[in-house]
Design an enzyme around this catalytic site. Structure first.
Site, short mmCIF file in Angstrom:
data_model
loop_
_atom_site.label_atom_id
_atom_site.label_comp_id
_atom_site.label_asym_id
_atom_site.label_seq_id
_atom_site.Cartn_x
_atom_site.Cartn_y
_atom_site.Cartn_z
N ASP A 342 -8.47 -61.99 5.50
CA ASP A 342 -9.85 -62.40 5.31
C ASP A 342 -9.91 -63.88 4.93
O ASP A 342 -9.14 -64.34 4.08
CB ASP A 342 -10.48 -61.53 4.22
CG ASP A 342 -11.91 -61.92 3.91
OD1 ASP A 342 -12.75 -61.77 4.81
OD2 ASP A 342 -12.17 -62.38 2.79
N GLU A 378 -8.48 -64.28 10.09
CA GLU A 378 -9.88 -64.65 10.25
C GLU A 378 -9.90 -66.15 10.01
O GLU A 378 -9.81 -66.60 8.86
CB GLU A 378 -10.77 -63.92 9.23
CG GLU A 378 -12.23 -64.27 9.41
CD GLU A 378 -13.12 -63.71 8.30
OE1 GLU A 378 -14.30 -63.46 8.56
OE2 GLU A 378 -12.65 -63.54 7.16
#
Length: 702
Positions: A342, A378
């Site tokens: 993330d 990401e």
């Protein structure tokens, strides 16, 4: 109680069959007490007197799995110097393998009195916070083997443990929303029939429900609020939180592996649940604030490139050790097959700018365990210069945000997207080829947990997040969505037919694109969140997948597209197209060619036309340049992909010279969408009319 010196490594609580070794790092502490927690609310404190390189440790004979514990750190509370030690706060072990309980929000869990953040708060937090748990590390993995699915054969399915399983009618009530639910045959059967090879789980590291959300009657449903990087989230366990969650998670992984499905974890190593300078003191802050967090020039405050209040200090050797130890633990002990990171650009921030060669990437590159699993970034954060799509090191794959945006723009009719669409369809060579990566570096997706579902993407022009309690201010405002003429739910049959066709267009485009496709759970059923594009706080029916009785047309279409991709290597090439005949393949035709709807080869003017919304793509199954695993030549059928993203029907001419006879195998204009072996046959030079906003695939046998 006997207390032996113990060892400084490994960190955390390590049970060896006779007792438990405890080790914790803190450079800021004057002294540290290990507190063994008892069920009657009392605790036994043991001072950790042995110290090696700021790691304090002890071995306690007879301490068994299931024992709850925490640390109390004695030291300076001086926020102006970045020090926030407070012995009144029971702290979680950063290396805890399991966590028991949850936070009961109140002033007790904060290091300062409300309204006076520079003063120390001496209220005891133990009755109000979580505790760490000693676990039994032994587990019978049997003959568990990692599937080790190659990227070119991978189909990723992003899912939430609770959201996927909470409403499945075949699951017993007690298994819904749990790791055991993931392992239930009904869930595994759905995934295998769909053709999924990898289940990407939204955060399962132990996380905390934010104080603000709790006060609003909401919770942190998504889980991007980690406090324990080694512990499976205890609320997803069906039968206890004293280590049972570890066994249950391992059992789920074993069951998924047995079905040939890899397990990828969405991990959040960029920040913790302790938030900014006004956040609670739960673990890292009280142990050694300045060693774990990026502090601002005024050390009372935190640098924040994540939008969550803090960022971990990626130039700290102790933070890097924590992350690498955690990653290795999940691979070696929990048998997971990869990670999706993330806001991964934050991991690259050693100082301020995003540095592609930061220490973290160096450590991953040389690590013999972590470097061998799937690593997905990401590739952005909210800091300056944080959008880094295409800039991660060669070992990594990336969520391709540019693919998502371009495909959405094409099908909603945005002008001047055709040239970029061609690049995204063929693996985004402009992003990945220059550093030696291949099409498989691109994780292609149209939707994910963050944003509209596929149904809502074609049903709403704007977000409708009123249920989140922020007056619809939260969530992305520019979704590149189109409601097909009516905002939200409707009974208009023409609108419903167009929406269904658009969903088929998105699914088909995803499965026909070079790279690695990722589906968001429930999109195969046209799951809706009623226009809410930010359900991070909605742990309820709004976000849980409602399983339709008897399946759906879209489910059958999605399955067929996944299996079409699986059956044909021309859709999942491991090298970029050459755009010319490939030497050694004995085929004079190029491996790829581009045509106008009239059957003419595309010109520069065609690529740049503002109104361009249609094209034909030829994929040559006789010109695949990469060899098979034993060096053999790979051949496949050839295909023509006909895209009509315009708002009116268009007549397409089948290009001459690329095959005499073709057969329709995909037509998104009809509900069933795919008709292998039964579609219309058409000769070279023949004409085919595509309705507005539709996609047709023609196949020519090798």
């Amino acid at each position: 109680m006997q207390v032996w010196p113990g060892e400084a490594y490994p960190l955390g609580a390590t049970y060896d069959g006779a007792g438990t070794n405890f080790a914790v790092f803190s450079e800021a502490a004057d002294r540290i007490e290990l507190c063994l927690m008892h069920d009657d609310g009392s605790e036994t404190a043991v001072e950790l007197r042995e110290t090696d390189a700021f790691v304090r440790h002890a071995y306690l004979p007879g301490v068994m799995p299931g024992q709850r514990y925490g640390f109390r750190v004695h030291g300076a509370y001086a926020p102006e110097r970045g020090l926030r030690c407070n012995s009144a706060k029971l702290l979680l072990d950063p290396y805890a393998r399991a966590v028991s309980g949850s936070v009961r929000w109140g002033e007790e869990v904060y290091g300062y009195p409300f309204g006076a953040p520079d003063r120390r708060n001496d209220l005891d937090s133990a009755p109000y916070t979580m505790s760490s748990v000693v676990i039994n590390p032994y587990f019978d993995w049997g003959d568990d083997r990692r599937p080790r699915t190659e990227y070119h054969r991978t189909v990723i399915y992003e899912a939430h443990v609770k959201g996927l399983t909470m409403r499945h009618p075949a699951l017993p009530e007690e298994l819904r929303g749990t790791y055991a639910g993931l392992a239930h045959p009904a869930i595994i059967e759905h995934l295998t029939e769909l053709g999924v090879t990898a289940l990407e789980l939204m955060p399962v590291h132990q996380f905390v429900h934010d104080h603000r959300l709790a006060d609003m009657g909401l919770g942190n449903y998504w889980g991007y609020n980690t406090i324990g990087f080694f512990a499976p989230h205890n609320a997803y366990a069906s039968w206890g939180d004293r280590g049972q969650q570890v066994l249950e998670f391992k059992s789920a992984v074993r069951a998924l592996h047995e079905a040939g499905i890899e397990v990828i974890l969405d991990v959040v190593y960029n920040h913790t649940a302790e938030g900014n300078h006004l956040g609670p003191t739960l673990s890292f802050r009280g142990l050694d604030n300045a060693s774990y967090y990026r502090l601002a020039d005024d050390p009372r405050y935190y640098m924040d490139t994540t939008g969550t209040g803090n960022s971990l200090l990626m130039r700290s050797p102790h933070v890097l050790q924590l992350i690498m130890d955690s990653l290795r633990y999940w691979v070696t002990d929990m048998h997971v097959d990869g990670f999706r990171f993330d806001l991964a650009a934050t991991l690259a921030r050693q100082f301020h700018e995003v540095d592609r060669l930061s220490s973290f990437f160096d450590l991953v590159q040389q690590d013999p365990v972590v470097s061998q699993v799937k690593l997905i970034a990401e590739p952005w954060d909210v800091g300056e210069g944080g959008y880094q799509v295409g800039n991660f090191p060669p070992l990594w794959t990336e969520w391709n945000g540019k693919y998502r945006d371009t495909v959405r723009d094409l099908w909603r009719g945005e002008p001047r997207t055709l040239a970029e669409f061609a690049s995204r369809l063929t693996g985004s060579s402009d992003l990945y080829q220059d550093d030696g990566r291949r099409p498989l570096a691109s994780i292609n997706f149209v939707t994910c947990h963050d944003g509209f579902t596929l149904h809502d993407l074609v049903s709403y022009n704007g977000k409708h997040n009123e249920a989140n309690g922020e007056d619809n201010r939260d969530g992305e405002g520019h979704n590149r969505s189109w409601n097909c003429g009516v905002e939200g739910e409707t009974d208009d049959p023409a609108v419903l037919e167009l929406r269904a066709r658009q969903m088929r267009n998105f699914i088909a485009t995803l499965m026909l694109s070079q790279g690695v496709p990722m589906l968001s759970h429930g999109d195969e059923f046209a799951r809706t969140q009623h226009g809410n594009n930010n359900v991070y706080c909605q742990d309820n029916e709004l976000s849980w997948l409602e399983w339709p009785e008897g399946g759906s047309d879209l489910l059958e279409f999605t399955r067929a597209m996944v299996w079409l991709r699986r059956d044909h290597p021309v859709f999942r090439r491991r090298r970029f197209f050459h755009g010319r005949p490939v030497q050694g393949t004995h085929d004079e035709l190029s491996d790829i060619a581009w045509f106008t709807p009239q059957g003419d080869e595309m010109t520069q003017q065609d690529w740049t036309s503002a109104q361009a919304g249609a094209l034909t793509v030829f994929l040559n199954g006789n010109a695949i340049s990469e060899p098979g695993p034993r060096g053999e030549r790979i051949t496949d059928d050839s295909f023509l992909l006909l895209f009509n993203a315009s708002p009116k029907p268009l007549e397409f001419v089948v290009p001459a010279g690329h095959g005499r006879q073709w057969q329709v195998v995909v037509d998104t204009a009809v509900p069933e969408g795919v008709a292998p072996g039964t579609g219309t046959k058409i000769e070279a030079g023949g004409r085919l009319t595509l309705v507005d906003r539709s996609l047709t695939v023609l196949q020519r046998p090798a």
